[in-house]
Design an enzyme around this catalytic site. Sequence first.
Site, short mmCIF file in Angstrom:
data_model
loop_
_atom_site.label_atom_id
_atom_site.label_comp_id
_atom_site.label_asym_id
_atom_site.label_seq_id
_atom_site.Cartn_x
_atom_site.Cartn_y
_atom_site.Cartn_z
N GLY A 48 0.81 -1.21 0.00
CA GLY A 48 0.00 0.00 0.00
C GLY A 48 0.84 1.26 0.00
N CYS A 49 1.89 1.27 0.79
CA CYS A 49 2.75 2.45 0.88
C CYS A 49 3.52 2.66 -0.41
CB CYS A 49 3.69 2.33 2.08
SG CYS A 49 2.79 2.34 3.64
N THR A 50 3.91 1.57 -1.07
CA THR A 50 4.59 1.67 -2.35
C THR A 50 3.65 2.23 -3.40
OG1 THR A 50 6.08 -0.15 -1.80
CG2 THR A 50 5.80 0.36 -4.15
N ALA A 53 3.21 6.00 -2.70
CA ALA A 53 4.43 6.75 -3.01
C ALA A 53 4.63 6.87 -4.52
CB ALA A 53 5.64 6.09 -2.36
#
Length: 158
Positions: A48-50, A53
């Site tokens: 999710g963070c990738t 970003a």
Amino acid sequence: MPQLAAGDRAPDFALPDQDDHTVTLDDLRTSTDRGVIVYFYPKASTPGCTKEACDFRDSLEGLKAAGYAVVGISPDPVTAQATFSSRHGLPFPLLSDADHAVMEAWGVWGEKKNYGKVYTGVIRSTVVVAPDGTVTLAQYNVRATGHVKRLRAALGVD
């Protein structure tokens, strides 16, 4: 700490980035025409963070053209931020808030629920800070997928 809302003064910060250089909110916000987008994410290099970003990376030129800077903050150490930035070609600062003091001041460190478990951690959030230091938009508990597109629409950047 309560969550920030439009009109609040954003708490200043000085945190190390992925290159171990100190970045301050004051420096970021005064270098823009419309403000700085500060997004908080739970953990570098997770799916999710990738996704989030990379969505910011892919939208950065449009955001910059509209007068915004972008900065990401997580509790990851500087080394993890460096790996994350390098692996995905992220052209904006990723800051390390290892003791989560900034996250607490911004109201993004708190109780979360995931698959029925309750724990304390980063509440995925985005706050837009005007050049004068006031909050113009605060979004808490955002979903990684589609967030940047929705943010761009809210900011009128399309």
